[in-house]
Design a protein around this motif. Sequence first.
Motif, PDB file in Angstrom:
ATOM      1  N   ILE A   1       0.821  -1.208   0.000  1.00  0.00           N
ATOM      2  CA  ILE A   1       0.000   0.000   0.000  1.00  0.00           C
ATOM      3  C   ILE A   1       0.858   1.261   0.000  1.00  0.00           C
ATOM      4  CG2 ILE A   1      -1.599   1.374   1.395  1.00  0.00           C
ATOM      5  CD1 ILE A   1      -2.908  -1.275   2.237  1.00  0.00           C
ATOM      6  N   LEU A   2       1.843   1.329   0.887  1.00  0.00           N
ATOM      7  CA  LEU A   2       2.681   2.527   0.973  1.00  0.00           C
ATOM      8  C   LEU A   2       3.551   2.708  -0.272  1.00  0.00           C
ATOM      9  CD1 LEU A   2       3.768   2.585   4.730  1.00  0.00           C
ATOM     10  CD2 LEU A   2       2.321   4.246   3.519  1.00  0.00           C
ATOM     11  N   GLU A   3       4.022   1.612  -0.854  1.00  0.00           N
ATOM     12  CA  GLU A   3       4.791   1.711  -2.095  1.00  0.00           C
ATOM     13  C   GLU A   3       3.946   2.311  -3.210  1.00  0.00           C
ATOM     14  OE1 GLU A   3       7.921  -1.795  -2.695  1.00  0.00           O
ATOM     15  OE2 GLU A   3       5.982  -2.559  -2.025  1.00  0.00           O
ATOM     16  N   VAL A   4       2.735   1.778  -3.373  1.00  0.00           N
ATOM     17  CA  VAL A   4       1.853   2.262  -4.432  1.00  0.00           C
ATOM     18  C   VAL A   4       1.484   3.725  -4.184  1.00  0.00           C
ATOM     19  CG1 VAL A   4      -0.413   2.028  -5.514  1.00  0.00           C
ATOM     20  CG2 VAL A   4       0.926  -0.013  -4.964  1.00  0.00           C
ATOM     21  N   LEU A   5       1.148   4.063  -2.955  1.00  0.00           N
ATOM     22  CA  LEU A   5       0.746   5.428  -2.650  1.00  0.00           C
ATOM     23  C   LEU A   5       1.854   6.432  -2.952  1.00  0.00           C
ATOM     24  CD1 LEU A   5      -1.319   5.055   0.650  1.00  0.00           C
ATOM     25  CD2 LEU A   5      -2.096   6.063  -1.492  1.00  0.00           C
ATOM     26  N   PHE A   6       3.086   6.113  -2.533  1.00  0.00           N
ATOM     27  CA  PHE A   6       4.177   7.053  -2.759  1.00  0.00           C
ATOM     28  C   PHE A   6       4.470   7.213  -4.245  1.00  0.00           C
ATOM     29  CE2 PHE A   6       8.712   7.689  -3.662  1.00  0.00           C
ATOM     30  CZ  PHE A   6       8.816   9.008  -3.238  1.00  0.00           C
ATOM     31  N   PHE A   7       4.661   6.117  -4.964  1.00  0.00           N
ATOM     32  CA  PHE A   7       5.045   6.222  -6.370  1.00  0.00           C
ATOM     33  C   PHE A   7       3.902   6.709  -7.253  1.00  0.00           C
ATOM     34  CE2 PHE A   7       8.443   3.522  -4.743  1.00  0.00           C
ATOM     35  CZ  PHE A   7       9.544   4.160  -5.303  1.00  0.00           C
ATOM     36  N   TYR A   8       2.699   6.349  -6.892  1.00  0.00           N
ATOM     37  CA  TYR A   8       1.506   6.851  -7.579  1.00  0.00           C
ATOM     38  C   TYR A   8       1.476   8.378  -7.497  1.00  0.00           C
ATOM     39  CZ  TYR A   8      -3.673   7.704  -7.519  1.00  0.00           C
ATOM     40  OH  TYR A   8      -4.946   8.160  -7.696  1.00  0.00           O
TER      41      TYR A   8
ATOM     42  N   TYR B   1       4.159  11.297   2.045  1.00  0.00           N
ATOM     43  CA  TYR B   1       4.282   9.845   1.860  1.00  0.00           C
ATOM     44  C   TYR B   1       5.741   9.400   1.975  1.00  0.00           C
ATOM     45  CZ  TYR B   1      -0.573   9.216   0.412  1.00  0.00           C
ATOM     46  OH  TYR B   1      -1.944   9.151   0.383  1.00  0.00           O
ATOM     47  N   LEU B   2       6.662  10.226   1.510  1.00  0.00           N
ATOM     48  CA  LEU B   2       8.089   9.901   1.628  1.00  0.00           C
ATOM     49  C   LEU B   2       8.494   9.825   3.098  1.00  0.00           C
ATOM     50  CD1 LEU B   2      10.849   9.424   0.347  1.00  0.00           C
ATOM     51  CD2 LEU B   2      11.156  11.915   0.253  1.00  0.00           C
ATOM     52  N   ILE B   3       8.001  10.773   3.890  1.00  0.00           N
ATOM     53  CA  ILE B   3       8.305  10.769   5.329  1.00  0.00           C
ATOM     54  C   ILE B   3       7.764   9.493   5.988  1.00  0.00           C
ATOM     55  CG2 ILE B   3       7.774  11.907   7.529  1.00  0.00           C
ATOM     56  CD1 ILE B   3       7.812  14.576   5.971  1.00  0.00           C
ATOM     57  N   ILE B   4       6.548   9.110   5.619  1.00  0.00           N
ATOM     58  CA  ILE B   4       5.951   7.891   6.178  1.00  0.00           C
ATOM     59  C   ILE B   4       6.779   6.667   5.793  1.00  0.00           C
ATOM     60  CG2 ILE B   4       3.926   6.382   6.141  1.00  0.00           C
ATOM     61  CD1 ILE B   4       2.224   8.887   5.692  1.00  0.00           C
ATOM     62  N   LEU B   5       7.226   6.611   4.535  1.00  0.00           N
ATOM     63  CA  LEU B   5       8.063   5.495   4.079  1.00  0.00           C
ATOM     64  C   LEU B   5       9.348   5.397   4.895  1.00  0.00           C
ATOM     65  CD1 LEU B   5       7.890   5.624   0.162  1.00  0.00           C
ATOM     66  CD2 LEU B   5       7.122   3.750   1.620  1.00  0.00           C
TER      67      LEU B   5
ATOM     68  N   VAL C   1       9.978   6.755   7.968  1.00  0.00           N
ATOM     69  CA  VAL C   1       9.697   6.480   9.384  1.00  0.00           C
ATOM     70  C   VAL C   1       9.360   5.001   9.597  1.00  0.00           C
ATOM     71  CG1 VAL C   1       8.088   6.923  11.275  1.00  0.00           C
ATOM     72  CG2 VAL C   1       8.980   8.831   9.933  1.00  0.00           C
ATOM     73  N   LYS C   2       8.574   4.431   8.687  1.00  0.00           N
ATOM     74  CA  LYS C   2       8.172   3.024   8.818  1.00  0.00           C
ATOM     75  C   LYS C   2       9.210   2.066   8.228  1.00  0.00           C
ATOM     76  CE  LYS C   2       3.854   1.849   8.544  1.00  0.00           C
ATOM     77  NZ  LYS C   2       3.477   1.703   9.964  1.00  0.00           N
ATOM     78  N   ARG C   3      10.274   2.628   7.646  1.00  0.00           N
ATOM     79  CA  ARG C   3      11.368   1.837   7.075  1.00  0.00           C
ATOM     80  C   ARG C   3      10.859   0.783   6.087  1.00  0.00           C
ATOM     81  NH1 ARG C   3      15.219   0.737  12.421  1.00  0.00           N
ATOM     82  NH2 ARG C   3      15.546   2.957  12.946  1.00  0.00           N
ATOM     83  N   VAL C   4      10.032   1.250   5.183  1.00  0.00           N
ATOM     84  CA  VAL C   4       9.445   0.356   4.180  1.00  0.00           C
ATOM     85  C   VAL C   4      10.511  -0.042   3.160  1.00  0.00           C
ATOM     86  CG1 VAL C   4       7.738   0.157   2.321  1.00  0.00           C
ATOM     87  CG2 VAL C   4       7.160   1.367   4.444  1.00  0.00           C
ATOM     88  N   LYS C   5      10.646  -1.334   2.933  1.00  0.00           N
ATOM     89  CA  LYS C   5      11.598  -1.827   1.949  1.00  0.00           C
ATOM     90  C   LYS C   5      10.924  -1.873   0.584  1.00  0.00           C
ATOM     91  CE  LYS C   5      14.837  -5.609   1.042  1.00  0.00           C
ATOM     92  NZ  LYS C   5      15.350  -6.936   1.517  1.00  0.00           N
ATOM     93  N   ILE C   6      11.486  -1.127  -0.372  1.00  0.00           N
ATOM     94  CA  ILE C   6      10.896  -1.022  -1.702  1.00  0.00           C
ATOM     95  C   ILE C   6      11.213  -2.271  -2.532  1.00  0.00           C
ATOM     96  CG2 ILE C   6      10.729   0.345  -3.815  1.00  0.00           C
ATOM     97  CD1 ILE C   6       9.753   1.796  -1.331  1.00  0.00           C
ATOM     98  N   ASN C   7      10.193  -2.864  -3.101  1.00  0.00           N
ATOM     99  CA  ASN C   7      10.367  -4.012  -3.998  1.00  0.00           C
ATOM    100  C   ASN C   7      10.548  -3.467  -5.424  1.00  0.00           C
ATOM    101  OD1 ASN C   7      10.239  -6.322  -5.557  1.00  0.00           O
ATOM    102  ND2 ASN C   7       8.457  -7.180  -4.500  1.00  0.00           N
ATOM    103  N   TRP C   8      11.798  -3.116  -5.754  1.00  0.00           N
ATOM    104  CA  TRP C   8      12.074  -2.463  -7.034  1.00  0.00           C
ATOM    105  C   TRP C   8      11.775  -3.379  -8.215  1.00  0.00           C
ATOM    106  CZ3 TRP C   8      12.606   2.570  -6.860  1.00  0.00           C
ATOM    107  CH2 TRP C   8      13.103   3.159  -5.703  1.00  0.00           C
ATOM    108  N   ARG C   9      11.977  -4.670  -8.059  1.00  0.00           N
ATOM    109  CA  ARG C   9      11.726  -5.600  -9.165  1.00  0.00           C
ATOM    110  C   ARG C   9      10.246  -5.582  -9.547  1.00  0.00           C
ATOM    111  NH1 ARG C   9      13.998 -11.649  -8.832  1.00  0.00           N
ATOM    112  NH2 ARG C   9      15.924 -10.412  -9.083  1.00  0.00           N
ATOM    113  N   ALA C  10       9.376  -5.657  -8.545  1.00  0.00           N
ATOM    114  CA  ALA C  10       7.935  -5.623  -8.812  1.00  0.00           C
ATOM    115  C   ALA C  10       7.507  -4.251  -9.319  1.00  0.00           C
ATOM    116  CB  ALA C  10       7.159  -5.982  -7.551  1.00  0.00           C
TER     117      ALA C  10
END
Length: 282
Positions: free
Chosen positions: A31-38, A189-193, A195-204
Amino acid sequence: MQSWVILVLIYGLAKGFREALKKKALEKNSILEVLFFYTFIAFLFILGDAKEAAAMPPLYLVPVFIKSALIVAAWLCAFHSIAHLPISLYGILDLARVFFASALGVIVLHEKMTAATATGMFFIVLGMLLVNTHKKGAPAEHFAFRYTLLVLISCFLNAVSGLMDKVLTQSVTSAQLQFWYMLFMTLLYLIILIVKRVKINWRALRTNWWIPILSLLFIIADRCLFIANSNPESRVTVMTLLKQSSVVVTILLGKALYNEKRIAFKLVCAGIVVLGLVISVS
């Protein structure tokens, strides 16, 4: 038909496609990956408005930031709901924003609740209530209370944001509003990413073409909406009803993309909603 009505209908159709495609994007990334890049890709589309945006009076930055924070929270609620509810059902539950936006339009902007608007709201509410009925013996859809509550919270926050759009677009241009609020959303959204240390799945992410498609639909829809808001003849109550034309698109795509059930019944409910839309602007 007035130009602002056409613009809001375009917004509604684009919104319907966007809601259905969000679920596709979530199949590959979180969810956070899609929200930020979207949001980030959508912001890249409007970088050409930077010069005009710079001319916006600084005093409007604070309300635009507040609007951005509201949308960030609304989208977090909405995406969690979309991930767990049938998209056709979500689209109809999302009609709850009609209550909030219409109430705010009447209370804050002192818009008149005409007989046509009230009648239109009645049919929209009727369609929404009918879709939540469950026929005995029919398979029940996943309808967790917490996700329904998240939809309602999202609807309220979106309604407040819509009210702010109406007020802000009387003083700033659609390009200025869109540029700054997209920039603020991207940063939030970048700040949330982080703070939550979200690991980006770059391949997907590299093969998740639904995200840029969502971004493009978002920019087109919002620009139409902001231009409509800047028209002094436009009314928040009527605009809110017109936006709900998106429900027909979400129901049809729910069947086409996800093979969701009870589509015929939901289309009947959507037909009642469309009848309400027609009455409200007659």
